[in-house]
Design a protein around this motif. Structure first.
Motif, PDB file in Angstrom:
ATOM      1  N   LEU A   9       0.818  -1.218   0.000  1.00 29.91           N
ATOM      2  CA  LEU A   9       0.000   0.000   0.000  1.00 29.91           C
ATOM      3  C   LEU A   9       0.849   1.264   0.000  1.00 29.91           C
ATOM      4  O   LEU A   9       0.358   2.344  -0.340  1.00 29.91           O
ATOM      5  N   ILE A  10       2.131   1.140   0.395  1.00 26.74           N
ATOM      6  CA  ILE A  10       2.983   2.327   0.519  1.00 26.74           C
ATOM      7  C   ILE A  10       3.100   3.105  -0.796  1.00 26.74           C
ATOM      8  O   ILE A  10       2.970   4.336  -0.791  1.00 26.74           O
ATOM      9  N   PRO A  11       3.342   2.436  -1.952  1.00 22.96           N
ATOM     10  CA  PRO A  11       3.436   3.219  -3.184  1.00 22.96           C
ATOM     11  C   PRO A  11       2.148   3.954  -3.537  1.00 22.96           C
ATOM     12  O   PRO A  11       2.184   5.058  -4.074  1.00 22.96           O
ATOM     13  N   VAL A  12       1.008   3.335  -3.223  1.00 26.12           N
ATOM     14  CA  VAL A  12      -0.270   3.995  -3.500  1.00 26.12           C
ATOM     15  C   VAL A  12      -0.410   5.243  -2.640  1.00 26.12           C
ATOM     16  O   VAL A  12      -0.752   6.333  -3.120  1.00 26.12           O
ATOM     17  N   ILE A  13      -0.108   5.090  -1.346  1.00 22.10           N
ATOM     18  CA  ILE A  13      -0.176   6.242  -0.439  1.00 22.10           C
ATOM     19  C   ILE A  13       0.875   7.274  -0.833  1.00 22.10           C
ATOM     20  O   ILE A  13       0.628   8.487  -0.787  1.00 22.10           O
ATOM     21  N   GLY A  14       2.041   6.782  -1.258  1.00 23.04           N
ATOM     22  CA  GLY A  14       3.110   7.678  -1.670  1.00 23.04           C
ATOM     23  C   GLY A  14       2.732   8.549  -2.850  1.00 23.04           C
ATOM     24  O   GLY A  14       3.008   9.755  -2.866  1.00 23.04           O
ATOM     25  N   VAL A  15       2.090   7.953  -3.872  1.00 26.40           N
ATOM     26  CA  VAL A  15       1.716   8.759  -5.041  1.00 26.40           C
ATOM     27  C   VAL A  15       0.590   9.733  -4.699  1.00 26.40           C
ATOM     28  O   VAL A  15       0.568  10.869  -5.182  1.00 26.40           O
ATOM     29  N   LEU A  16      -0.336   9.309  -3.846  1.00 28.04           N
ATOM     30  CA  LEU A  16      -1.441  10.195  -3.471  1.00 28.04           C
ATOM     31  C   LEU A  16      -0.944  11.370  -2.639  1.00 28.04           C
ATOM     32  O   LEU A  16      -1.350  12.520  -2.862  1.00 28.04           O
ATOM     33  N   THR A  17      -0.058  11.105  -1.674  1.00 36.63           N
ATOM     34  CA  THR A  17       0.471  12.191  -0.850  1.00 36.63           C
ATOM     35  C   THR A  17       1.397  13.096  -1.657  1.00 36.63           C
ATOM     36  O   THR A  17       1.469  14.306  -1.398  1.00 36.63           O
ATOM     37  N   SER A  18       2.098  12.528  -2.644  1.00 37.27           N
ATOM     38  CA  SER A  18       2.941  13.347  -3.514  1.00 37.27           C
ATOM     39  C   SER A  18       2.067  14.280  -4.359  1.00 37.27           C
ATOM     40  O   SER A  18       2.441  15.425  -4.629  1.00 37.27           O
ATOM     41  N   CYS A  19       0.902  13.780  -4.777  1.00 39.94           N
ATOM     42  CA  CYS A  19      -0.035  14.634  -5.511  1.00 39.94           C
ATOM     43  C   CYS A  19      -0.528  15.779  -4.625  1.00 39.94           C
ATOM     44  O   CYS A  19      -0.619  16.933  -5.056  1.00 39.94           O
ATOM     45  N   LEU A  20      -0.834  15.463  -3.375  1.00 42.40           N
ATOM     46  CA  LEU A  20      -1.355  16.465  -2.447  1.00 42.40           C
ATOM     47  C   LEU A  20      -0.311  17.505  -2.073  1.00 42.40           C
ATOM     48  O   LEU A  20      -0.591  18.706  -2.063  1.00 42.40           O
ATOM     49  N   CYS A  21       0.897  17.040  -1.752  1.00 37.57           N
ATOM     50  CA  CYS A  21       1.910  17.927  -1.186  1.00 37.57           C
ATOM     51  C   CYS A  21       2.850  18.540  -2.216  1.00 37.57           C
ATOM     52  O   CYS A  21       3.384  19.630  -1.996  1.00 37.57           O
TER      53      CYS A  21
END
Length: 306
Positions: free
Chosen positions: A267-279
Motif C-alpha cells: 500500500l505504501i506506493p499507493v499512499i506515496g503517489v497520493l500524498t505526492s499529488c497532495l503535497c
C-alpha cells in the motif's frame, strides 16, 4: 482454543495486526513528499550528497534515541543473547537504516516521489518470496502467489504510461538498491528478536544507523544551509514516522509470518503517489485508485483464511 487466543500478544491478533500494519504503511507513504519538502526547506539541492546524509542521519538517530528512551522508561530488557549479537545488530543497522536510507535519499532527489514509491514496492514482493525460503512459518502456496500477482499488478498499473520512462541509475537504480536492503533487513528482524528485545533492537538500529550517516555526512562537509520553523516541523514529522512505523512493523515481523505482514507495505506506493499529488502538486490519475484497490486485494488474499 479461546484461551490460546486470549494469551496471544496484541500484535498477533488479526484486527490489531491489520491496524498496526496499515498505520506503518500510511506513515511510510507520507515520508516520500515530506523528504522532498524537507530538502526544499533546508536548502538541500540534488547535488548536496553529504547534506542529504546528514539530514537522514539526524532523522534516524533521534528516532532511535527516542525509542531507546521509551524502552528504558517502560522497563524493556537491554540484555543481548548469544555470541556475535552485537555484530548482528550492526549488520542489521547498516541494512535497515544506513544503506537503506542512503540509497533512498539519493534516489529520491533524482526521481519523482510517485515513481520512487512505485519502485520501492519491489521490496514487498521480495520479502514475501524470500521469507518462504528462509522461514518454516512462511510456506509458498497458491494464496501467496495470487496475492503477490494481484498486488504487483497494482504496481504495474501505477507505472503504466505518463511520466518519464527512461531508467536512471542516480534515481531509479538507487531506489531499487534501497528496496533490496529493506527486504533483507525485514528478513533479519526475526533474528534480531532472538538476540535482543525487538523494541530495543529497533532503537539500536535507527540510532546506530543514523550515526553512521551523520559521521560521513559531516566529514564530507555536509550542512543544513537554511534552518526554519517549517523545515524543523517537517523533520519532526519524519522522526515521528520513523519512530512509530519501525517500532510497530518490526514488532509485527518478530511475532507473525513475515510474508503476511510484509504484503501490507504494497500500500505504501499507493499512499506515496497520493500524498505526492497532495503535497508536491504532482498530477493525480484515476489509475491510482485502481492500483490501491489491487494492493488491498493482494493483502486480503494473502491474509484470508483457507
Amino acid at each position: 482454543m479461546s484461551n490460546q487466543v486470549e494469551n496471544r500478544s496484541i500484535f498477533q491478533r488479526a484486527p490489531w495486526i491489520t491496524l498496526f500494519a496499515l498505520t506503518a504503511a500510511v506513515l511510510w507513504g507520507w515520508a516520500y513528499p515530506l523528504i522532498k519538502l524537507g530538502f526544499q526547506e533546508f536548502g538541500i539541492s540534488s547535488d548536496m550528497t553529504s547534506s542529504k546524509m546528514l539530514f537522514a542521519g539526524v532523522r534516524f538517530c533521534i528516532s532511535g534515541l527516542i525509542i531507546l528512551a521509551l524502552a528504558a522508561k517502560t522497563g524493556k530488557s537491554f540484555r543481548t543473547e548469544g555470541n556475535g549479537a552485537w555484530w548482528f545488530i550492526l549488520v542489521f543497522s547498516l541494512l535497515n537504516t544506513t544503506l537503506h536510507y542512503a540509497f533512498f535519499y539519493f534516489g529520491l532527489s533524482f526521481s519523482e516521489g510517485s515513481r520512487a514509491s512505485i519502485l520501492n514496492s519491489i521490496s514487498t514482493f521480495l520479502v514475501v518470496i524470500l521469507a518462504c525460503l528462509f522461514f518454516k512459518s512462511d510456506k509458498m502456496n497458491l494464496q501467496k502467489v495470487l496475492g503477490c500477482a494481484v498486488g504487483f499488478a497494482g504496481v504495474l498499473i501505477l507505472n503504466a504510461g505518463g511520466g518519464s520512462s527512461e531508467f536512471s541509475w542516480a534515481g531509479d537504480g538507487m531506489i531499487i538498491l534501497n528496496a533490496i536492503c529493506s527486504a533483507f533487513a525485514s528478513l533479519m528482524t526475526r533474528g534480531l528478536s532472538k538476540r535482543v528485545d525487538v523494541f530495543v533492537g529497533t532503537g539500536y538500529s535507527l540510532a546506530l544507523g543514523g550515526a553512521l550517516l551523520i559521521i560521513p555526512g559531516l566529514a564530507l562537509g555536509g550542512h543544513l544551509p537554511v534552518i526554519s520553523l517549517t523545515g524543523c516541523s517537517i523533520l519532526l514529522g519524519l522522526i515521528t514516522i520513523s519512530t512509530v512505523a519501525f517500532a510497530l512493523y518490526n514488532k509485527l515481523l518478530s511475532l507473525n509470518p513475515v510474508g503476511k505482514i510484509a504484503i501490507y507495505t504494497s500500500l505504501i506506493p499507493v499512499i506515496g503517489v497520493l500524498t505526492s499529488c497532495l503535497c508536491l502538486g504532482e498530477a493525480f490519475q484515476w489509475k491510482y485508485v485502481l492500483a490501491g484497490t489491487l494492493a488491498a486485494a493482494g493483502i486480503f488474499i494473502i491474509n484470508k483464511g483457507k
